[in-house]
Design an enzyme around this catalytic site. Structure first.
Site, PDB file in Angstrom:
ATOM      1  N   ARG A 162      -6.032   4.082  -6.194  1.00  0.00           N
ATOM      2  CA  ARG A 162      -6.499   5.183  -5.334  1.00  0.00           C
ATOM      3  C   ARG A 162      -7.958   5.412  -5.678  1.00  0.00           C
ATOM      4  NH1 ARG A 162      -3.658  10.887  -4.016  1.00  0.00           N
ATOM      5  NH2 ARG A 162      -2.646   9.450  -2.586  1.00  0.00           N
TER       6      ARG A 162
ATOM      7  N   HIS B  97      -4.996   4.902   4.395  1.00  0.00           N
ATOM      8  CA  HIS B  97      -3.877   5.300   3.521  1.00  0.00           C
ATOM      9  C   HIS B  97      -2.634   4.529   4.012  1.00  0.00           C
ATOM     10  CE1 HIS B  97      -1.677   7.461   0.654  1.00  0.00           C
ATOM     11  NE2 HIS B  97      -1.805   8.697   1.069  1.00  0.00           N
TER      12      HIS B  97
ATOM     13  N   GLN C  45       1.004   5.484   3.034  1.00  0.00           N
ATOM     14  CA  GLN C  45       1.430   6.691   3.746  1.00  0.00           C
ATOM     15  C   GLN C  45       1.855   6.350   5.180  1.00  0.00           C
ATOM     16  OE1 GLN C  45       1.505  10.063   2.534  1.00  0.00           O
ATOM     17  NE2 GLN C  45       2.759  10.132   4.368  1.00  0.00           N
TER      18      GLN C  45
ATOM     19  N   ASP D 112      -2.732  16.723   8.769  1.00  0.00           N
ATOM     20  CA  ASP D 112      -3.162  16.502   7.385  1.00  0.00           C
ATOM     21  C   ASP D 112      -4.201  17.583   7.093  1.00  0.00           C
ATOM     22  OD1 ASP D 112      -3.849  15.407   4.907  1.00  0.00           O
ATOM     23  OD2 ASP D 112      -5.034  13.755   5.739  1.00  0.00           O
TER      24      ASP D 112
ATOM     25  N   CYS E 146       1.455  14.425   5.671  1.00  0.00           N
ATOM     26  CA  CYS E 146       1.449  13.583   4.463  1.00  0.00           C
ATOM     27  C   CYS E 146       1.466  14.418   3.191  1.00  0.00           C
ATOM     28  CB  CYS E 146       0.235  12.664   4.480  1.00  0.00           C
ATOM     29  SG  CYS E 146      -1.311  13.554   4.637  1.00  0.00           S
TER      30      CYS E 146
ATOM     31  N   ARG F 107       7.961   7.688   0.873  1.00  0.00           N
ATOM     32  CA  ARG F 107       6.838   7.052   0.177  1.00  0.00           C
ATOM     33  C   ARG F 107       7.363   6.110  -0.907  1.00  0.00           C
ATOM     34  NH1 ARG F 107       1.839   9.339  -0.392  1.00  0.00           N
ATOM     35  NH2 ARG F 107       1.403   7.388  -1.457  1.00  0.00           N
TER      36      ARG F 107
HETATM   37  N1  NVA Z   1      -6.687  12.899   3.903  1.00  0.00           N
HETATM   38  C1  NVA Z   1      -6.159  13.322   2.629  1.00  0.00           C
HETATM   39  C2  NVA Z   1      -4.832  12.690   2.371  1.00  0.00           C
HETATM   40  C3  NVA Z   1      -4.124  13.178   1.142  1.00  0.00           C
HETATM   41  C4  NVA Z   1      -2.788  12.497   0.898  1.00  0.00           C
HETATM   42  C5  NVA Z   1      -7.150  12.978   1.541  1.00  0.00           C
HETATM   43  O1  NVA Z   1      -7.726  11.888   1.564  1.00  0.00           O
HETATM   44  O2  NVA Z   1      -7.366  13.806   0.677  1.00  0.00           O
END
Ligand code: NVA
Length: 304
Positions: free
Chosen positions: A101, A128, A131, A222, A261, A289
């Site tokens: 990540r 993502h 997700q 989101d 998400c 997930r």
């Molecule tokens: N768009 C959000 C998703 C978090 C799972 C982020 O990047 O923080």
């Protein structure tokens, strides 16, 4: 050929269907997969905060008999203390897969270039994919044919919106992103998704008008401010509030199911009434997930 998952474009429609089918099989029959990653060690690297991703990879890998090594990079981006190249080369000598990540998609590209084990994107600035695959697995649990589903994403045109557009395009799912002007998805990524959609007949659109999603099946939202964006939430509330998922939106559009998400900001992008109500598939989505990530790791690592 060693394969990675930096975004879902790296898999074709049949392969993505197979991943979802495997995720569903793992969910239904965990005992059959208890040794699916036996003897395998997977490094999970985090430059950004996480709840679901950290826990679902860690517990998921354990359920398949593998071992997860958590690397906390929250004090700095990869490449600062030592190069991404050296990171990838060192880790590849010890582990069977890298889950990362990161702030910048380029870091994942660097890992992929220099690692000799599969690399999985567990969120970056652009995508993502884990997700999106959990989301489509959740939709598939509720709709028989993904190519007949209409999915509306409301809010910020961010990494999650990008992965939904691309994955929807591959599956033939219609995806409309409803965002305030200036906050829509990246044009280049939308065009990439539109190219994929031409093959499957998926209709993709971007609009600022919630009337355009009347008759849709699933609404998704989101956070309005993603990790790494220092904009204070208070500065964007007025702009995004018309795109909140609430009961009035479900009533006016006829939308039957809702996804998020998470982490959710209750009473901002989604009301508690909807999040905790009968339309919500959000906790199934969170559970999924783990299952879809297990399907991804099982497939990539055992193929490598
Ligand atoms: N768009 C959000 C998703 C978090 C799972 C982020 O990047 O923080």
């Amino acid at each position: 050929m060693r394969r990675h998952l930096l975004d879902t474009t790296e898999f074709n429609k049949d392969e993505l269907h197979a991943l979802i089918a495997l995720g569903r099989e793992m969910k239904a029959n965990p005992a059959a997969f208890r040794t699916g990653l036996a003897g395998k060690n997977i490094v999970t690297l985090f430059e950004k905060q996480s709840l679901r991703t950290r826990v679902t990879f860690d517990i998921g890998i354990n359920r398949l008999g593998g071992h997860a090594v958590y690397l906390d990079q929250q004090n700095g981006a990869m490449g600062q203390r030592e190069s991404v190249k050296d990171f990838a080369a060192n880790l590849s000598r010890w582990c069977d897969g890298i889950v990362a990540r990161v702030f910048d998609h380029k870091t994942l590209q660097g890992l992929r270039e220099h690692a000799t084990v599969p690399v999985v994107n567990s969120l970056c600035n652009l995508y993502h994919p884990c997700q999106a695959l959990a989301d489509f697995m959740t939709i598939a649990e509720n709709y028989d044919d993904l190519s007949k589903v209409k999915l509306a994403y409301l809010g910020d045109g961010n990494n999650v919106a990008h992965s939904l557009l691309i994955t929807g395009a591959i599956f033939g799912t219609d995806v409309t992103v409803v965002s305030p002007k200036g906050s829509g998805p990246d044009a280049q990524i939308f065009n990439l998704a539109a190219d994929l959609a031409r093959k499957t007949g998926a209709k993709l659109a971007v609009t600022d008008n919630c009337d355009d999603i009347r008759g849709f099946d699933v609404a998704y939202t989101d956070t309005w401010v993603s990790i790494g964006d220092n904009t204070p939430m208070e500065a964007v509330i007025d702009k995004f509030m018309p795109y909140q998922i609430n009961q009035a939106l479900l009533d006016s559009t006829g939308i039957r199911h809702v996804l998020h998400c998470q982490p959710a900001h209750r009473e901002l992008e989604i009301t508690s009434e909807v999040m905790d109500g009968p339309a919500s598939l959000i906790m199934d989505e969170a559970e999924n997930r783990m299952h879809i990530q297990n399907a991804i790791l099982y497939t990539l690592i055992n193929q490598a």
